[in-house]
Scaffold this motif. Structure first.
Motif, PDB file in Angstrom:
ATOM      1  N   SER A  43       0.813  -1.133  -0.100  1.00 51.85           N
ATOM      2  CA  SER A  43       0.118   0.033  -0.212  1.00 51.85           C
ATOM      3  C   SER A  43       1.017   1.404  -0.010  1.00 51.85           C
ATOM      4  O   SER A  43       0.488   2.298  -0.573  1.00 51.85           O
ATOM      5  CB  SER A  43      -1.035  -0.169   1.306  1.00 51.85           C
ATOM      6  N   ASP A  44       2.344   1.250   0.560  1.00 51.38           N
ATOM      7  CA  ASP A  44       2.954   2.362   0.413  1.00 51.38           C
ATOM      8  C   ASP A  44       3.507   2.752  -0.975  1.00 51.38           C
ATOM      9  O   ASP A  44       3.953   3.749  -1.175  1.00 51.38           O
ATOM     10  CB  ASP A  44       4.265   2.245   1.304  1.00 51.38           C
ATOM     11  N   PHE A  45       3.392   1.685  -1.893  1.00 50.58           N
ATOM     12  CA  PHE A  45       3.943   1.977  -3.324  1.00 50.58           C
ATOM     13  C   PHE A  45       3.185   2.923  -3.927  1.00 50.58           C
ATOM     14  O   PHE A  45       3.937   3.772  -4.690  1.00 50.58           O
ATOM     15  CB  PHE A  45       3.637   0.702  -4.116  1.00 50.58           C
TER      16      PHE A  45
ATOM     17  N   ALA B  45      -6.828   7.433  -6.876  1.00 52.26           N
ATOM     18  CA  ALA B  45      -6.026   6.732  -8.024  1.00 52.26           C
ATOM     19  C   ALA B  45      -5.450   5.592  -7.427  1.00 52.26           C
ATOM     20  O   ALA B  45      -5.156   4.427  -8.107  1.00 52.26           O
ATOM     21  CB  ALA B  45      -4.789   7.842  -8.489  1.00 52.26           C
ATOM     22  N   ALA B  46      -4.656   5.469  -5.955  1.00 53.30           N
ATOM     23  CA  ALA B  46      -4.282   4.340  -5.665  1.00 53.30           C
ATOM     24  C   ALA B  46      -5.198   3.165  -5.472  1.00 53.30           C
ATOM     25  O   ALA B  46      -4.614   2.040  -5.830  1.00 53.30           O
ATOM     26  CB  ALA B  46      -3.648   4.637  -4.173  1.00 53.30           C
TER      27      ALA B  46
ATOM     28  N   ALA C 187      -8.332   0.425   0.783  1.00 50.25           N
ATOM     29  CA  ALA C 187      -8.979   1.749   0.698  1.00 50.25           C
ATOM     30  C   ALA C 187      -9.720   2.189   2.187  1.00 50.25           C
ATOM     31  O   ALA C 187      -9.746   3.289   2.469  1.00 50.25           O
ATOM     32  CB  ALA C 187      -9.772   1.941  -0.447  1.00 50.25           C
ATOM     33  N   LEU C 188     -10.557   1.224   2.609  1.00 52.83           N
ATOM     34  CA  LEU C 188     -11.346   1.365   3.790  1.00 52.83           C
ATOM     35  C   LEU C 188     -10.487   1.542   5.088  1.00 52.83           C
ATOM     36  O   LEU C 188     -10.633   2.205   6.000  1.00 52.83           O
ATOM     37  CB  LEU C 188     -12.238   0.089   3.952  1.00 52.83           C
ATOM     38  N   SER C 189      -9.452   0.515   4.977  1.00 61.05           N
ATOM     39  CA  SER C 189      -8.627   0.696   6.354  1.00 61.05           C
ATOM     40  C   SER C 189      -7.468   1.740   6.353  1.00 61.05           C
ATOM     41  O   SER C 189      -7.359   2.570   7.409  1.00 61.05           O
ATOM     42  CB  SER C 189      -8.122  -0.811   6.775  1.00 61.05           C
TER      43      SER C 189
END
Length: 166
Positions: free
Chosen positions: A4-6, A14-15, A34-36
């Motif tokens: 997720s840090d990418f 967009a992520a 996206a939720l957490s």
């Protein structure tokens, strides 16, 4: 650096969209992240994830057929490979698949497990020769179902447990 840090240098939307496009993650990754991690709301997460998850199947279904025909016409080994693949797959699974074609594709894409989803559904549709428009409809319905299942699981079981188990 975790997955997720990418995407930390682009917007959260967009992520989420690009995470949903990944072949292994798809909705199983984009919705829980996206939720957490991003704190996005459920509706926005669901819509963006579904849209992102539909990009690869569209590309696969409209590009793979012309590319395979081009390769078959130019290279003898490609011609042999694709003929072997199509004939073998259709011979072994055609009767069952023809009977349940739409339902089978929807169910396969709609069950959010590893190796199921839009990417694989598009490849299956290509190998079985399902017309792209019809295949996309079935894949889209499956993606909608998978998105609902993943969202419900994230809300009831929890994000961390879902990501670890999935």
């Amino acid at each position: 650096m975790n997955f997720s840090d990418f995407f930390k240098f682009i917007s959260l939307r967009a992520a989420t969209f690009f995470t949903a496009m990944t072949p292994i993650g798809e909705l199983r990754a984009s919705i829980p992240i996206a939720l957490s991690k991003y704190g996005m709301n459920i509706f926005e997460t669901y819509i963006i994830s579904v849209l992102g998850n539909m990009v690869p199947p569209i590309a696969i279904l409209w590009i793979l057929n012309p590319v395979s025909k081009f390769l078959m016409n130019r290279f003898k080994i490609a011609n042999r490979f694709f003929n072997w693949l199509f004939n073998r797959t259709r011979r072994k699974h055609s009767k069952r698949f023809k009977k349940y074609e739409g339902f089978a594709l929807v169910a396969f894409v709609g069950i959010p497990l590893p190796v199921t989803g839009g990417w694989t559904g598009a490849l299956i549709a290509f190998v079985f020769g399902i017309p792209p428009r019809r295949a996309l409809l079935h894949i889209f319905i499956g993606v909608l179902i998978a998105g609902v299942i993943v969202t419900i699981i994230c809300q009831t079981v929890g994000y961390v447990k879902f990501i670890i188990a999935g």
